[in-house]
Write a protein that holds these residues in place. Structure first.
Motif, PDB file in Angstrom:
ATOM      1  N   ASP A  84      90.891  59.740  45.334  1.00 50.69           N
ATOM      2  CA  ASP A  84      91.604  58.836  46.338  1.00 50.69           C
ATOM      3  C   ASP A  84      91.935  57.611  45.172  1.00 50.69           C
ATOM      4  OD1 ASP A  84      89.200  57.101  45.899  1.00 50.69           O
ATOM      5  OD2 ASP A  84      88.692  57.477  47.901  1.00 50.69           O
ATOM      6  N   ARG A  85      92.578  56.785  45.787  1.00 44.66           N
ATOM      7  CA  ARG A  85      93.429  55.714  45.220  1.00 44.66           C
ATOM      8  C   ARG A  85      92.248  54.718  44.396  1.00 44.66           C
ATOM      9  NH1 ARG A  85      98.421  53.556  44.672  1.00 44.66           N
ATOM     10  NH2 ARG A  85      99.007  55.152  46.026  1.00 44.66           N
ATOM     11  N   VAL A 138      97.265  60.092  42.353  1.00 42.03           N
ATOM     12  CA  VAL A 138      97.088  60.219  44.017  1.00 42.03           C
ATOM     13  C   VAL A 138      97.650  61.330  44.540  1.00 42.03           C
ATOM     14  CG1 VAL A 138      96.860  59.108  46.288  1.00 42.03           C
ATOM     15  CG2 VAL A 138      96.199  57.766  44.295  1.00 42.03           C
TER      16      VAL A 138
END
Ligand code: HEC
Length: 88
Positions: free
Chosen positions: A55-56, A86
């Protein structure tokens, strides 16, 4: 002025027009994939990156870690790269 002079002038004008019609804004938005290919393949293969899903926050941590190891990215490039990672 003969027709060749006119033709040459027209050619010069066409070159100038072509130069100014190039969409320069295309260069101001960095392309995340191009940044990865340019800056991240020096120490390990790109598959090491493309095979991972994070994820980010995860990518932010990883990219910061890579910068700590020696990857060179400015803030804008870092943001564009993380956006790409992402969403890849
Ligand atoms: C200066 C050398 C160097 C550069 C440049 C570099 N890396 Fe790395 N990278 C490493 C080393 C060494 C490892 C293995 C050790 C580790 O994971 O800390 C690694 C491991 C990784 C891993 C696997 C481990 C994990 O956290 O998932 C990923 C993903 C990764 N790098 C992404 C990147 C990205 C994205 C870039 C471009 C911003 C980059 N690397 C540029 C040295 C580098």
């Amino acid at each position: 002025m003969n027709k060749w002079t006119l033709l040459a002038a027209g050619l010069v004008l066409a070159v100038f027009l072509a130069m100014f019609s190039v969409p320069t804004h295309g260069f101001s938005t960095p392309d995340g994939k191009a940044i990865m290919e340019d800056r991240c393949g020096g120490c390990h293969g790109l598959d090491r990156i493309t095979s991972k899903t994070k994820d980010r926050a995860g990518w932010q941590t990883t990219v910061n870690r890579m910068i700590g190891k020696g990857a060179t990215l400015n803030d804008e490039e870092k943001a564009a790269l993380i956006d790409y990672l992402v969403s890849k």
